[in-house]
Design an enzyme around this catalytic site. Structure first.
Site, PDB file in Angstrom:
ATOM      1  N   ASN A   8      72.590  78.705  27.677  1.00 59.16           N
ATOM      2  CA  ASN A   8      72.190  77.522  28.535  1.00 59.16           C
ATOM      3  C   ASN A   8      71.410  78.326  29.866  1.00 59.16           C
ATOM      4  O   ASN A   8      72.095  78.960  30.543  1.00 59.16           O
ATOM      5  CB  ASN A   8      73.311  76.755  28.977  1.00 59.16           C
ATOM      6  CG  ASN A   8      72.857  76.064  30.422  1.00 59.16           C
ATOM      7  OD1 ASN A   8      71.625  75.592  30.493  1.00 59.16           O
ATOM      8  ND2 ASN A   8      73.812  75.453  30.905  1.00 59.16           N
ATOM      9  N   LYS A  10      69.657  77.179  32.236  1.00 60.69           N
ATOM     10  CA  LYS A  10      69.588  76.458  33.466  1.00 60.69           C
ATOM     11  C   LYS A  10      68.433  76.412  33.867  1.00 60.69           C
ATOM     12  O   LYS A  10      67.380  76.407  33.222  1.00 60.69           O
ATOM     13  CB  LYS A  10      70.559  76.784  34.317  1.00 60.69           C
ATOM     14  CG  LYS A  10      72.286  77.001  33.770  1.00 60.69           C
ATOM     15  CD  LYS A  10      73.162  77.482  34.777  1.00 60.69           C
ATOM     16  CE  LYS A  10      74.615  77.618  33.797  1.00 60.69           C
ATOM     17  NZ  LYS A  10      75.511  77.704  34.789  1.00 60.69           N
ATOM     18  N   HIS A  91      76.883  68.483  31.258  1.00 59.16           N
ATOM     19  CA  HIS A  91      77.465  69.844  31.793  1.00 59.16           C
ATOM     20  C   HIS A  91      78.049  69.601  33.175  1.00 59.16           C
ATOM     21  O   HIS A  91      77.604  68.663  33.785  1.00 59.16           O
ATOM     22  CB  HIS A  91      76.085  70.773  31.922  1.00 59.16           C
ATOM     23  CG  HIS A  91      76.479  72.009  32.292  1.00 59.16           C
ATOM     24  ND1 HIS A  91      76.760  72.421  33.675  1.00 59.16           N
ATOM     25  CD2 HIS A  91      76.500  73.300  31.463  1.00 59.16           C
ATOM     26  CE1 HIS A  91      77.093  73.777  33.687  1.00 59.16           C
ATOM     27  NE2 HIS A  91      76.977  74.270  32.561  1.00 59.16           N
ATOM     28  N   GLU A  93      77.378  70.638  36.027  1.00 53.60           N
ATOM     29  CA  GLU A  93      76.588  70.656  36.927  1.00 53.60           C
ATOM     30  C   GLU A  93      75.844  69.548  37.107  1.00 53.60           C
ATOM     31  O   GLU A  93      75.629  69.043  38.194  1.00 53.60           O
ATOM     32  CB  GLU A  93      75.818  71.917  36.946  1.00 53.60           C
ATOM     33  CG  GLU A  93      76.263  73.255  37.271  1.00 53.60           C
ATOM     34  CD  GLU A  93      75.639  74.455  36.472  1.00 53.60           C
ATOM     35  OE1 GLU A  93      74.332  74.305  36.191  1.00 53.60           O
ATOM     36  OE2 GLU A  93      76.353  75.435  36.616  1.00 53.60           O
ATOM     37  N   GLU A 163      84.301  73.466  28.714  1.00 52.39           N
ATOM     38  CA  GLU A 163      84.178  74.354  29.894  1.00 52.39           C
ATOM     39  C   GLU A 163      84.824  74.233  31.114  1.00 52.39           C
ATOM     40  O   GLU A 163      84.538  73.385  31.788  1.00 52.39           O
ATOM     41  CB  GLU A 163      82.510  73.791  30.145  1.00 52.39           C
ATOM     42  CG  GLU A 163      81.618  74.592  28.972  1.00 52.39           C
ATOM     43  CD  GLU A 163      80.031  74.899  29.619  1.00 52.39           C
ATOM     44  OE1 GLU A 163      79.857  75.864  29.203  1.00 52.39           O
ATOM     45  OE2 GLU A 163      79.386  74.145  30.452  1.00 52.39           O
ATOM     46  N   GLY A 169      80.143  80.427  35.771  1.00 49.81           N
ATOM     47  CA  GLY A 169      79.324  81.094  36.774  1.00 49.81           C
ATOM     48  C   GLY A 169      80.369  81.876  37.666  1.00 49.81           C
ATOM     49  O   GLY A 169      79.910  82.651  38.742  1.00 49.81           O
ATOM     50  N   SER A 208      82.009  81.810  31.693  1.00 48.86           N
ATOM     51  CA  SER A 208      81.877  83.361  31.734  1.00 48.86           C
ATOM     52  C   SER A 208      82.215  84.089  30.538  1.00 48.86           C
ATOM     53  O   SER A 208      82.769  85.080  30.555  1.00 48.86           O
ATOM     54  CB  SER A 208      82.637  83.860  32.934  1.00 48.86           C
ATOM     55  OG  SER A 208      82.645  83.257  34.284  1.00 48.86           O
TER      56      SER A 208
END
Ligand code: PEP
Length: 245
Positions: A8, A10, A91, A93, A163, A169, A208
């Site tokens: 991904n 991003k 996701h 985010e 996730e 991250g 991560s």
């Protein structure tokens, strides 16, 4: 079945960065696992051109509508028409910054599957939710709501990514045992929901994932691959995650 490694990217990379990535990746990739890349929408045709046929390209979001007056949106039909293979939906985010909910994602998943895309549906808990002991019930809700009435789902076109939000991250990874506990729960839910293929549905871990922790994570019974942010940006790291040098 081969493990599936999804990068991904991003909102990262330039044209030059994309070219440099595939220059290295294409030489090193030996198909020990499946490799998929989700770039920014604007780079999709470039990625399609640069990658080899064994790597699949997709995006990180799409609209619940196929066409029409939806300024700025990404049409799943246009993505498929451009040879897009998959889309990541839900996701954290997108949930955090763009107000997406499992209910609204249900419509996006339905349209994407109908248009012939594979969907990677992301679920996961925040740290306060984990600490309050709500992880499994929250994941259940996210799965029930997102997957409600998805009659077009198959073992090939529906992929779940677990996730934990606190691991994305941040450099903090769920331990293999923590990840496996949630994956086993998701597996059981999928088996109940889809008796004919729930045991074959791929469940990816994301948060991560790095070359130095991937082997232990992938050794877990119900971890079928990884959804990777930071470590997918460098071709060498992504190759290492795919089992290559
Ligand atoms: C992600 O963005 O899906 C992700 C897991 O990011 P990272 O690997 O950087 O934690």
């Amino acid at each position: 079945m081969k493990k599936l490694m999804v990068g991904n990217w991003k909102m990262n990379k330039t044209v030059k960065d994309c070219a440099e990535f595939f220059e290295i990746f294409n030489k090193g990739f030996t198909e020990k696992c499946e490799a998929w890349i989700a770039s920014q929408a604007i780079h999709f045709p470039l990625v399609e051109e640069l990658k080899t046929t064994s790597t699949k390209a997709g995006l990180q979001n799409c609209s619940e509508h196929v066409e029409g007056a939806y300024t700025g949106e990404i049409s799943p039909r246009a993505l498929r028409d451009m040879n897009g293979h998959f889309v990541i939906l839900g996701h954290s985010e997108r949930r955090q910054y763009f107000g997406e909910t499992s209910r609204s994602l249900n419509a996006k998943i339905r349209t994407a599957l109908k248009e012939g895309l594979a969907v990677i549906y992301c679920v996961g808990e925040t740290l306060p939710e984990r600490e309050a002991g709500h992880t499994l019930s929250l994941i259940e809700d996210q799965l029930h709501q997102g997957l409600n009435d998805q009659s077009l789902a198959t073992a090939e076109n529906l992929i779940i990514a677990y996730e934990p939000v606190w691991a994305i991250g941040t450099g903090k990874t769920a331990s293999p045992a923590q990840a496996q506990e949630v994956h086993a729960h998701i597996r059981q839910m999928l088996k109940n929901k889809y008796p004919s293929f729930g045991d074959k549905t791929r469940i990816l871990y994301g948060g991560s994932v790095k070359p130095d922790n991937v082997t232990e994570l992938l050794a877990q019974k119900d971890i079928d691959g990884g959804l990777v942010g930071g470590a997918s940006l460098k071709a060498k790291d992504f190759l290492a995650l795919c089992g290559d040098k």
